[in-house]
Design an enzyme around this catalytic site. Structure first.
Site, PDB file in Angstrom:
ATOM      1  N   TYR A 213       1.834  -0.101  -2.520  1.00  0.00           N
ATOM      2  CA  TYR A 213       0.970  -0.730  -3.536  1.00  0.00           C
ATOM      3  C   TYR A 213       1.583  -1.989  -4.137  1.00  0.00           C
ATOM      4  O   TYR A 213       1.036  -2.540  -5.105  1.00  0.00           O
ATOM      5  CB  TYR A 213       0.729   0.230  -4.716  1.00  0.00           C
ATOM      6  CG  TYR A 213       0.401   1.645  -4.353  1.00  0.00           C
ATOM      7  CD1 TYR A 213      -0.743   1.943  -3.617  1.00  0.00           C
ATOM      8  CD2 TYR A 213       1.207   2.694  -4.771  1.00  0.00           C
ATOM      9  CE1 TYR A 213      -1.044   3.262  -3.302  1.00  0.00           C
ATOM     10  CE2 TYR A 213       0.906   4.005  -4.456  1.00  0.00           C
ATOM     11  CZ  TYR A 213      -0.222   4.279  -3.718  1.00  0.00           C
ATOM     12  OH  TYR A 213      -0.525   5.575  -3.412  1.00  0.00           O
TER      13      TYR A 213
ATOM     14  N   CYS B 120      13.998   1.365   8.799  1.00  0.00           N
ATOM     15  CA  CYS B 120      13.777   0.300   9.761  1.00  0.00           C
ATOM     16  C   CYS B 120      12.388  -0.315   9.587  1.00  0.00           C
ATOM     17  O   CYS B 120      11.535  -0.178  10.469  1.00  0.00           O
ATOM     18  CB  CYS B 120      13.949   0.919  11.145  1.00  0.00           C
ATOM     19  SG  CYS B 120      14.326  -0.294  12.350  1.00  0.00           S
TER      20      CYS B 120
HETATM   21  N1  LLP Z   1      -7.963  13.811 -10.542  1.00  0.00           N
HETATM   22  C1  LLP Z   1      -8.281  13.452  -9.297  1.00  0.00           C
HETATM   23  C2  LLP Z   1      -9.499  13.936  -8.701  1.00  0.00           C
HETATM   24  C3  LLP Z   1      -7.438  12.594  -8.592  1.00  0.00           C
HETATM   25  O1  LLP Z   1      -7.758  12.211  -7.376  1.00  0.00           O
HETATM   26  C4  LLP Z   1      -6.257  12.143  -9.188  1.00  0.00           C
HETATM   27  C5  LLP Z   1      -5.328  11.259  -8.482  1.00  0.00           C
HETATM   28  C6  LLP Z   1      -5.944  12.574 -10.504  1.00  0.00           C
HETATM   29  C7  LLP Z   1      -6.833  13.405 -11.148  1.00  0.00           C
HETATM   30  C8  LLP Z   1      -4.713  12.166 -11.210  1.00  0.00           C
HETATM   31  O2  LLP Z   1      -4.632  10.778 -11.372  1.00  0.00           O
HETATM   32  P1  LLP Z   1      -3.455  10.156 -12.272  1.00  0.00           P
HETATM   33  O3  LLP Z   1      -3.660  10.613 -13.704  1.00  0.00           O
HETATM   34  O4  LLP Z   1      -2.161  10.611 -11.737  1.00  0.00           O
HETATM   35  O5  LLP Z   1      -3.600   8.689 -12.164  1.00  0.00           O
HETATM   36  N2  LLP Z   1      -0.340   7.620  -5.210  1.00  0.00           N
HETATM   37  C9  LLP Z   1      -0.955   6.776  -6.183  1.00  0.00           C
HETATM   38  C10 LLP Z   1      -1.884   7.527  -7.107  1.00  0.00           C
HETATM   39  C11 LLP Z   1      -2.950   8.282  -6.352  1.00  0.00           C
HETATM   40  C12 LLP Z   1      -3.810   9.126  -7.248  1.00  0.00           C
HETATM   41  C13 LLP Z   1      -4.647  10.060  -6.491  1.00  0.00           C
HETATM   42  N3  LLP Z   1      -5.528  10.827  -7.285  1.00  0.00           N
HETATM   43  C14 LLP Z   1       0.131   6.035  -6.976  1.00  0.00           C
HETATM   44  O6  LLP Z   1       1.299   6.262  -6.699  1.00  0.00           O
HETATM   45  O7  LLP Z   1      -0.160   5.217  -7.828  1.00  0.00           O
END
Ligand code: LLP
Length: 854
Positions: free
Chosen positions: A779, A806
């Site tokens: 990202y 790598c």
């Molecule tokens: N609820 C649902 C249905 C979700 O898909 C997600 C996250 C959350 C709650 C929680 O979202 P949060 O509060 O953590 O923003 N890998 C990415 C973030 C992907 C989030 C996926 N879904 C990153 O590192 O920024």
């Protein structure tokens, strides 16, 4: 023009002269310059807060009650004098008398003429420099105090501006150059003398302008403006933490950026040094050793380069439709004449065969009366339409025209921001688009973050605002992050482990309690996809949160970690999961969310008698990066609202009841208003669904990230939820944050393996990389990075922090300020508690960092 003297002019502002330590900074700078055989003239302003208090005095003394302001002003100076170990009463007796006398006069006449105003205001600068000069002399710096009114002469002007908004002649002044016995001179900014012997003020930004006048008159070698920030930034740092310090600007670029509202330097201060060819540098009093922005005729890098992106709000567009006058000559002259007549200044102009659009800046002189009169006059020559509350977003840099090709990747941004006007400045220094008011800041942020990309060993850009905030020289202002207090324990942990994620249970608990404690939230769930460590799940459950899961494996891990977790406290929100997972969830009796029609259409038998939630795509994507935006036409998540009738029918046939609606539009959102919009959207959607009781507003709550988002303000969130509940009392509102609970509670620790310097770049290699933390590669996420071993050392190098994988994208941080870093040092990467270890891999057969909870 060659400079004929060895004078260096320094300007220090009000925040830099308020305490002993500030004066020590000034003294050290003088010492250094004296060692290099330079003569030094210091210009400085009143102590912070004093000019405002003097304004207060002018206002209140007219009614005879100026005593409070007067007492404050005196006390403020006596306090500084005490701190500097000076006899303030004796040194400032004449100034105090003068203030007593002038305010008594004001009380008598009740009339604060501009002349009297100037006489009162100038005392702030006179008093501060009197104390400063006495202290410098007392500490052995032979220093001459100069009354600036005897050296700068205001150009004759009538009325108010002759007293309070003066400008001065600044031709080289041989007499002034020869006037001083001492090599160190201290004088006031903001004030000048009038030909009639009275005092004049230089108006806003006056101290910068004074310093520029002195530099020009002395034909100084250099002018240094010392202030709170290390120079100009590529954007307003309040808008984006990735705003970068600009190392070098030409005079005209600096003029352009200063005029666009950067408050670092007053635009008036540039012309005097530019005419005299004097180099100017903006430097930061809190980061004394750090080079600032150098402004000169020839910045080090000659190729055109985009230097800054700025946004101006409150812009008004006036369009004159001229179709009736197609090809009529002299139309533009006629169209502009009323603007001149009403004293309205035009900023941007764009013309076509049949219309002219101009933009007007937000200006207090543009009163409703003036506008009405202007519009009436314009209506006589064309059809007029006015668009209020727009924002002008400008790309600034020399030769901006040559840079348009670079914009191509950023053009995609305009898909979301309808453009009202485009203008490319005739001086080829800026390219501006005007958009709707609420879109200015997001667009500015987006263009900035896409277009201002530093190169290795960049000559144009220095560190980002976020890095400077986090960098180790800012020890005093360092935010109270937990890992600073637990540094020894962290170093100890790293001694035993290779690379390791460390999570702070206290911080997790605090965050869980903040969500569980929201008065107006019916239920909160921790989205464990952010971090599935058993200890974190347990902490969340103990705090009263439920758990939101995206796979049956997550559900099982949650139950194993916290056996007390009842099915009612588990949400299952799968996306394209296989049939068995839906069957298992229904079997377990946990809350199930469907985000497409396939399950109901093809496996209706599963849902007989079940209560289900439908996830809706609100079509408005949000979030810190396009990969985490889960709404909008391209998103694979959720049902389109138009599919609802079919969903209702399928649920009815299957014998299921729709009792909840759900939205999750993206991740890393800082504005509580987002959840209000979602709440309203869901209540509207629920109108056709009488069984719906629960509206799940999703997760996405932002945390402080160097790349932009800020930690969500839970008080504001609670107020907003309260408003939703009052407006729609029939529903329960749920939230399911992940990142907010765990991100800031975790850090990744790794050891330096090698340091490498190439002709173009410097790298600090550590023993883990994108296999442990993929967010920077995936990202472009910016995580704070510090050298934990050398936390108290000043920054001494700029480097990219890279891992052993790598892939060229295996870069955890680019162009970071670090102390001189060596093999074996422990590097700490902040905000590692969410989407860190859970997204790790064994790529290259390298084990990712382990996990420890403290
Ligand atoms: N609820 C649902 C249905 C979700 O898909 C997600 C996250 C959350 C709650 C929680 O979202 P949060 O509060 O953590 O923003 N890998 C990415 C973030 C992907 C989030 C996926 N879904 C990153 O590192 O920024």
């Amino acid at each position: 023009m060659p400079n004929s003297s060895n004078w260096i002019v320094l300007k220090f502002g009000g925040t830099s002269v308020k305490s002993l330590s500030d004066w020590q900074v000034i003294s050290k700078r003088i010492k250094k310059l004296r060692k290099a055989k330079k003569r030094v003239l210091v210009v400085h302003s009143a102590i912070r807060g004093v000019s405002d208090a003097l304004e207060d005095l002018v206002r209140t003394a007219r009614n005879g009650d100026g005593s409070e302001a007067l007492a404050f002003i005196k006390a403020r100076h006596i306090k500084l004098a005490d701190e500097l170990d000076l006899d303030g009463e004796a040194l400032l007796a004449t100034n105090f008398d003068e203030l007593d006398r002038l305010s008594a006069g004001l009380a008598l006449t009740g009339d604060a003429s501009p002349r009297l105003h100037a006489r009162i205001l100038c005392q702030g600068e006179l008093m501060a420099t009197t104390l400063g000069a006495a202290w410098l002399n007392q500490t052995g710096r032979d220093c001459e105090w100069l009354d600036a009114r005897t050296a700068l002469t205001a150009r004759p002007a009538g009325g108010i501006s002759g007293y309070i908004d003066a400008d001065c002649d600044h031709a080289p002044d041989k007499t002034l150059q020869k006037r001083f016995d001492s090599d160190v001179v201290l004088t006031q900014g903001f004030i000048a003398g009038r030909e009639d012997g009275d005092t004049a003020l230089l108006g806003r930004g006056g101290s910068d302008t004074s310093a520029a006048y002195f530099a020009a008159k002395l034909q100084a070698e250099r002018l240094e403006i010392w202030t709170d920030v290390p120079g100009f930034f590529s954007a307003d740092p309040r808008l984006t933490g990735s705003a970068r310090q600009i190392k070098a600007l030409s005079y005209d670029e600096a003029q352009e950026i200063a005029s666009m509202g950067a408050s670092v330097l007053h635009p008036r201060a540039i012309a005097p040094v530019r005419n005299a060819g004097i180099e100017m540098e903006i430097r930061c009093t809190h980061k004394r050793k750090m080079p600032g922005t150098v402004i000169s005729a020839t910045p080090s890098e000659d190729a055109p380069r985009l230097k800054a992106v700025s946004v101006k709000n409150g812009v008004r567009l006036i369009t004159l439709d001229t179709s009736g006058m197609w090809r009529a000559s002299g139309f533009l002259a006629k169209a502009f004449e009323p603007f001149a007549r009403h004293g309205v200044s035009i900023d941007l102009v764009s013309t076509s065969e049949t219309s002219v659009t101009v933009s007007l800046d937000d200006d207090p002189s543009l009163t409703p009366a003036v506008l009405t009169a202007l519009e009436a006059d314009l209506a006589e020559i064309a059809r007029v339409s006015v668009l209020e509350d727009c924002a002008a977003v400008s790309l600034v840099g020399r030769g901006v025209r040559a840079l348009l090709a670079q914009l191509a990747p950023a053009m995609e941004a305009f898909a979301h921001y309808p453009v009202r006007l485009i203008s490319q400045a005739a001086n080829d220094l800026n390219f501006t688009v005007v958009v709707d008011g609420d879109q200015g800041k997001p667009l500015c942020r987006k263009l900035h973050d896409q277009l201002i990309q530093p190169k290795p060993l960049d000559e144009t850009f220095g560190p980002s605002w976020a890095e400077l905030g986090a960098d180790q020289t800012a020890k005093a202002d360092a935010p109270a992050v937990w890992w600073r207090n637990k540094r020894d324990a962290l170093l100890e942990t790293c001694r035993e482990n290779e690379a390791v994620y460390v999570y702070d249970r206290d911080t997790v608990r605090e965050r869980c309690e903040a969500i569980a404690g929201l008065k107006n939230l019916d239920r909160g769930f921790y989205a464990m996809k952010a971090n599935g460590h058993a200890d974190i799940i347990r902490t969340a459950v103990e705090a009263g949160l439920g758990i939101e899961c995206v796979s049956i494996n997550e559900v099982e891990a949650a139950r194993a970690a916290a056996p007390e977790l009842t099915p009612d406290r588990i949400l299952f929100t799968p996306n394209f999961a296989p049939r068995e997972e839906y069957a298992a969830a229904l079997e377990m009796g946990i809350h199930l969310t469907l985000d497409g029609l396939h399950p109901l259409r093809h496996w209706p038998e599963l849902f007989k008698g079940a209560e289900i939630t439908l996830r809706i795509n609100p079509q408005r994507p949000e979030g810190h990066h396009k990969h985490v935006r889960t709404a909008g036409p391209e998103a694979k998540f959720g049902l389109h609202r138009d599919e609802l009738p079919e969903a209702i029918e399928l649920a009815r046939t299957a014998g299921a009841k729709i009792t909840g609606l759900h939205v999750h539009s993206g991740s890393g959102i800082s504005d509580p208003e987002h959840w209000r919009r979602v709440g309203i959207f869901l209540t509207e959607t629920a109108q056709d669904l009488p069984d719906v009781k629960v509206l799940d507003l999703g997760g996405g709550l932002g945390v402080d990230e160097a790349s932009g988002p800020r930690r969500i303000n839970t008080d504001q969130l609670d107020i907003m939820l309260g408003e939703l509940k009052t407006a729609y009392p029939g529903y329960e509102f749920w939230l399911e944050p992940g990142r907010y609970i765990s991100a800031e509670a975790g850090v990744l620790l790794a050891r330096v393996t090698q340091v490498k310097q190439t002709p173009d770049a410097r790298f600090v290699g550590i023993n883990t990389g994108m296999n442990s933390l993929i967010r920077p590669a995936l990202y472009g996420a910016r995580h704070e990075i510090v050298n934990l071993t050398r936390l108290e050392e000043d920054a001494g190098m700029i480097a990219d922090i890279v891992g052993p994988i790598c892939e060229s994208a295996d870069r955890l941080g680019a162009q970071r300020l670090l102390p001189e870093t060596r093999e074996g040092d422990v590097i700490l990467i902040g905000n590692g508690g969410a989407y860190g270890r859970v997204m790790a891999s064994r790529y290259n057969m390298r084990e990712p960092a382990g996990e420890v909870v403290i």
